[in-house]
Design a protein around this motif. Sequence first.
Motif, PDB file in Angstrom:
ATOM      1  N   ASP A  16      33.503  66.737  57.989  1.00 22.76           N
ATOM      2  CA  ASP A  16      34.552  65.782  58.362  1.00 22.76           C
ATOM      3  C   ASP A  16      34.743  65.739  59.874  1.00 22.76           C
ATOM      4  O   ASP A  16      34.949  64.674  60.458  1.00 22.76           O
ATOM      5  CB  ASP A  16      35.880  66.135  57.677  1.00 22.76           C
ATOM      6  N   ASN A  17      34.669  66.904  60.507  1.00 22.96           N
ATOM      7  CA  ASN A  17      34.784  66.979  61.960  1.00 22.96           C
ATOM      8  C   ASN A  17      33.641  66.207  62.620  1.00 22.96           C
ATOM      9  O   ASN A  17      33.847  65.457  63.577  1.00 22.96           O
ATOM     10  CB  ASN A  17      34.782  68.446  62.412  1.00 22.96           C
ATOM     11  N   LEU A  18      32.426  66.376  62.097  1.00 23.33           N
ATOM     12  CA  LEU A  18      31.269  65.654  62.627  1.00 23.33           C
ATOM     13  C   LEU A  18      31.473  64.148  62.479  1.00 23.33           C
ATOM     14  O   LEU A  18      31.197  63.382  63.403  1.00 23.33           O
ATOM     15  CB  LEU A  18      29.986  66.090  61.906  1.00 23.33           C
ATOM     16  N   ASP A  19      31.985  63.747  61.334  1.00 23.36           N
ATOM     17  CA  ASP A  19      32.233  62.330  61.088  1.00 23.36           C
ATOM     18  C   ASP A  19      33.218  61.765  62.112  1.00 23.36           C
ATOM     19  O   ASP A  19      33.026  60.677  62.651  1.00 23.36           O
ATOM     20  CB  ASP A  19      32.769  62.141  59.665  1.00 23.36           C
ATOM     21  N   GLY A  20      34.258  62.529  62.412  1.00 27.69           N
ATOM     22  CA  GLY A  20      35.233  62.112  63.420  1.00 27.69           C
ATOM     23  C   GLY A  20      34.607  61.986  64.800  1.00 27.69           C
ATOM     24  O   GLY A  20      34.901  61.057  65.550  1.00 27.69           O
ATOM     25  N   GLU A  21      33.710  62.926  65.137  1.00 29.22           N
ATOM     26  CA  GLU A  21      33.032  62.862  66.432  1.00 29.22           C
ATOM     27  C   GLU A  21      32.100  61.656  66.496  1.00 29.22           C
ATOM     28  O   GLU A  21      31.987  61.002  67.533  1.00 29.22           O
ATOM     29  CB  GLU A  21      32.260  64.151  66.694  1.00 29.22           C
ATOM     30  N   TYR A  22      31.436  61.345  65.391  1.00 29.42           N
ATOM     31  CA  TYR A  22      30.538  60.190  65.369  1.00 29.42           C
ATOM     32  C   TYR A  22      31.319  58.887  65.506  1.00 29.42           C
ATOM     33  O   TYR A  22      30.841  57.941  66.119  1.00 29.42           O
ATOM     34  CB  TYR A  22      29.702  60.173  64.094  1.00 29.42           C
ATOM     35  N   LYS A  23      32.511  58.826  64.936  1.00 28.67           N
ATOM     36  CA  LYS A  23      33.322  57.612  65.061  1.00 28.67           C
ATOM     37  C   LYS A  23      33.736  57.365  66.511  1.00 28.67           C
ATOM     38  O   LYS A  23      33.938  56.232  66.913  1.00 28.67           O
ATOM     39  CB  LYS A  23      34.564  57.703  64.176  1.00 28.67           C
ATOM     40  N   ALA A  24      33.871  58.446  67.269  1.00 30.07           N
ATOM     41  CA  ALA A  24      34.301  58.315  68.663  1.00 30.07           C
ATOM     42  C   ALA A  24      33.167  57.866  69.583  1.00 30.07           C
ATOM     43  O   ALA A  24      33.415  57.481  70.723  1.00 30.07           O
ATOM     44  CB  ALA A  24      34.878  59.639  69.157  1.00 30.07           C
ATOM     45  N   ILE A  25      31.934  57.897  69.111  1.00 27.02           N
ATOM     46  CA  ILE A  25      30.799  57.461  69.935  1.00 27.02           C
ATOM     47  C   ILE A  25      30.686  55.950  69.815  1.00 27.02           C
ATOM     48  O   ILE A  25      30.537  55.419  68.718  1.00 27.02           O
ATOM     49  CB  ILE A  25      29.484  58.133  69.477  1.00 27.02           C
ATOM     50  N   ARG A  26      30.732  55.268  70.944  1.00 19.13           N
ATOM     51  CA  ARG A  26      30.663  53.809  70.883  1.00 19.13           C
ATOM     52  C   ARG A  26      29.210  53.352  70.804  1.00 19.13           C
ATOM     53  O   ARG A  26      28.351  53.860  71.500  1.00 19.13           O
ATOM     54  CB  ARG A  26      31.398  53.160  72.049  1.00 19.13           C
ATOM     55  N   ALA A  27      28.984  52.388  69.956  1.00 14.70           N
ATOM     56  CA  ALA A  27      27.621  51.938  69.694  1.00 14.70           C
ATOM     57  C   ALA A  27      27.416  50.489  70.132  1.00 14.70           C
ATOM     58  O   ALA A  27      26.673  49.753  69.496  1.00 14.70           O
ATOM     59  CB  ALA A  27      27.298  52.094  68.210  1.00 14.70           C
ATOM     60  N   GLY A  28      28.089  50.071  71.205  1.00 12.21           N
ATOM     61  CA  GLY A  28      27.909  48.709  71.691  1.00 12.21           C
ATOM     62  C   GLY A  28      28.850  47.712  71.056  1.00 12.21           C
ATOM     63  O   GLY A  28      29.057  46.625  71.568  1.00 12.21           O
ATOM     64  N   ARG A  29      29.423  48.080  69.931  1.00 12.66           N
ATOM     65  CA  ARG A  29      30.399  47.213  69.272  1.00 12.66           C
ATOM     66  C   ARG A  29      31.775  47.847  69.438  1.00 12.66           C
ATOM     67  O   ARG A  29      31.904  49.059  69.553  1.00 12.66           O
ATOM     68  CB  ARG A  29      30.070  47.074  67.782  1.00 12.66           C
ATOM     69  N   ALA A  30      32.801  47.026  69.421  1.00 13.02           N
ATOM     70  CA  ALA A  30      34.166  47.521  69.557  1.00 13.02           C
ATOM     71  C   ALA A  30      34.555  48.278  68.292  1.00 13.02           C
ATOM     72  O   ALA A  30      34.490  47.742  67.193  1.00 13.02           O
ATOM     73  CB  ALA A  30      35.116  46.351  69.781  1.00 13.02           C
ATOM     74  N   ASN A  31      34.914  49.535  68.454  1.00  9.11           N
ATOM     75  CA  ASN A  31      35.322  50.375  67.342  1.00  9.11           C
ATOM     76  C   ASN A  31      36.664  51.009  67.720  1.00  9.11           C
ATOM     77  O   ASN A  31      36.713  51.834  68.624  1.00  9.11           O
ATOM     78  CB  ASN A  31      34.256  51.449  67.096  1.00  9.11           C
ATOM     79  N   PRO A  32      37.748  50.641  67.045  1.00  9.16           N
ATOM     80  CA  PRO A  32      39.057  51.165  67.433  1.00  9.16           C
ATOM     81  C   PRO A  32      39.167  52.690  67.331  1.00  9.16           C
ATOM     82  O   PRO A  32      40.049  53.286  67.923  1.00  9.16           O
ATOM     83  CB  PRO A  32      40.035  50.470  66.483  1.00  9.16           C
ATOM     84  N   HIS A  33      38.244  53.340  66.606  1.00 12.92           N
ATOM     85  CA  HIS A  33      38.299  54.798  66.474  1.00 12.92           C
ATOM     86  C   HIS A  33      38.020  55.528  67.791  1.00 12.92           C
ATOM     87  O   HIS A  33      38.355  56.699  67.909  1.00 12.92           O
ATOM     88  CB  HIS A  33      37.327  55.288  65.400  1.00 12.92           C
ATOM     89  N   ILE A  34      37.420  54.840  68.768  1.00 18.77           N
ATOM     90  CA  ILE A  34      37.189  55.537  70.034  1.00 18.77           C
ATOM     91  C   ILE A  34      38.508  55.801  70.758  1.00 18.77           C
ATOM     92  O   ILE A  34      38.556  56.608  71.674  1.00 18.77           O
ATOM     93  CB  ILE A  34      36.210  54.794  70.973  1.00 18.77           C
ATOM     94  N   LEU A  35      39.584  55.150  70.317  1.00 13.24           N
ATOM     95  CA  LEU A  35      40.895  55.345  70.933  1.00 13.24           C
ATOM     96  C   LEU A  35      41.698  56.446  70.239  1.00 13.24           C
ATOM     97  O   LEU A  35      42.799  56.775  70.672  1.00 13.24           O
ATOM     98  CB  LEU A  35      41.696  54.036  70.892  1.00 13.24           C
ATOM     99  N   ASP A  36      41.162  57.033  69.168  1.00 16.82           N
ATOM    100  CA  ASP A  36      41.901  58.011  68.373  1.00 16.82           C
ATOM    101  C   ASP A  36      42.396  59.211  69.169  1.00 16.82           C
ATOM    102  O   ASP A  36      43.467  59.734  68.902  1.00 16.82           O
ATOM    103  CB  ASP A  36      41.056  58.511  67.190  1.00 16.82           C
ATOM    104  N   LYS A  37      41.622  59.665  70.148  1.00 19.53           N
ATOM    105  CA  LYS A  37      41.996  60.882  70.877  1.00 19.53           C
ATOM    106  C   LYS A  37      42.844  60.607  72.113  1.00 19.53           C
ATOM    107  O   LYS A  37      43.272  61.523  72.788  1.00 19.53           O
ATOM    108  CB  LYS A  37      40.735  61.653  71.282  1.00 19.53           C
ATOM    109  N   ILE A  38      43.091  59.330  72.411  1.00 24.64           N
ATOM    110  CA  ILE A  38      43.860  58.980  73.613  1.00 24.64           C
ATOM    111  C   ILE A  38      45.356  59.144  73.342  1.00 24.64           C
ATOM    112  O   ILE A  38      45.876  58.637  72.354  1.00 24.64           O
ATOM    113  CB  ILE A  38      43.548  57.544  74.079  1.00 24.64           C
ATOM    114  N   ARG A  39      46.026  59.861  74.251  1.00 27.06           N
ATOM    115  CA  ARG A  39      47.462  60.083  74.164  1.00 27.06           C
ATOM    116  C   ARG A  39      48.137  59.392  75.351  1.00 27.06           C
ATOM    117  O   ARG A  39      47.684  59.498  76.479  1.00 27.06           O
ATOM    118  CB  ARG A  39      47.799  61.580  74.207  1.00 27.06           C
ATOM    119  N   VAL A  40      49.244  58.694  75.064  1.00 25.54           N
ATOM    120  CA  VAL A  40      49.998  57.972  76.083  1.00 25.54           C
ATOM    121  C   VAL A  40      51.303  58.724  76.314  1.00 25.54           C
ATOM    122  O   VAL A  40      51.940  59.198  75.373  1.00 25.54           O
ATOM    123  CB  VAL A  40      50.303  56.529  75.612  1.00 25.54           C
TER     124      VAL A  40
END
Length: 183
Positions: free
Chosen positions: A17-41
């Motif tokens: 599951d951790n690996l899956d989360g890390e893979y979601k954070a890798i951007r693949a040229g398309r907009a993926n909202p999961h790359i914003l998961d670790k950003i804190r405001v």
Amino acid sequence: MDERVKKYEVKMTKSLDNLDGEYKAIRAGRANPHILDKIRVDYYGTPTPLQQVGNVSVPEARIIMIKPYDKSMMKEIIKAIETSEIGINPNNDGTSIRLVFPELTEERRKQLCKDVKKKGEECKVAIRNIRRDGNEEFKKLSKTDVSEDVIAELQDDLQKLTDSFIKKVDSAAAEKEKEIMTV
């Protein structure tokens, strides 16, 4: 499956599951909202996930749009995105923030594939370490009234479990690489 093996299955599942989360954070040229998961405001002194201070949407294939619930948070959101490691400059139009994803170069795609393989290998090492811990625990059972056959069966079950998780890691890595290399 034996309860003594099941607890190691839970640990292996968490690694996957951790690996899956890390893979979601890798951007693949398309907009993926999961790359914003670790950003804190910084929301009035409290680090808050970006998704909780604004509406995140993907209006086009290569654009993420963030509409803050509170317009006064625009500067804080932009600051959080700029200091994160996603490598995209936010565009502010007064009411929303746009993140435009550029096309990935061939060189960048290959670099991302290397990162995917590295993360996959790290996950495999974690799974093998879990197997090692399980085998050590099973060997300690020989000091109790557990027979050698039962211990061998437990170790065999753990090895089969490990093999299945290694295959899952390999297929997840191959799938992510295919996604990255797709132009």
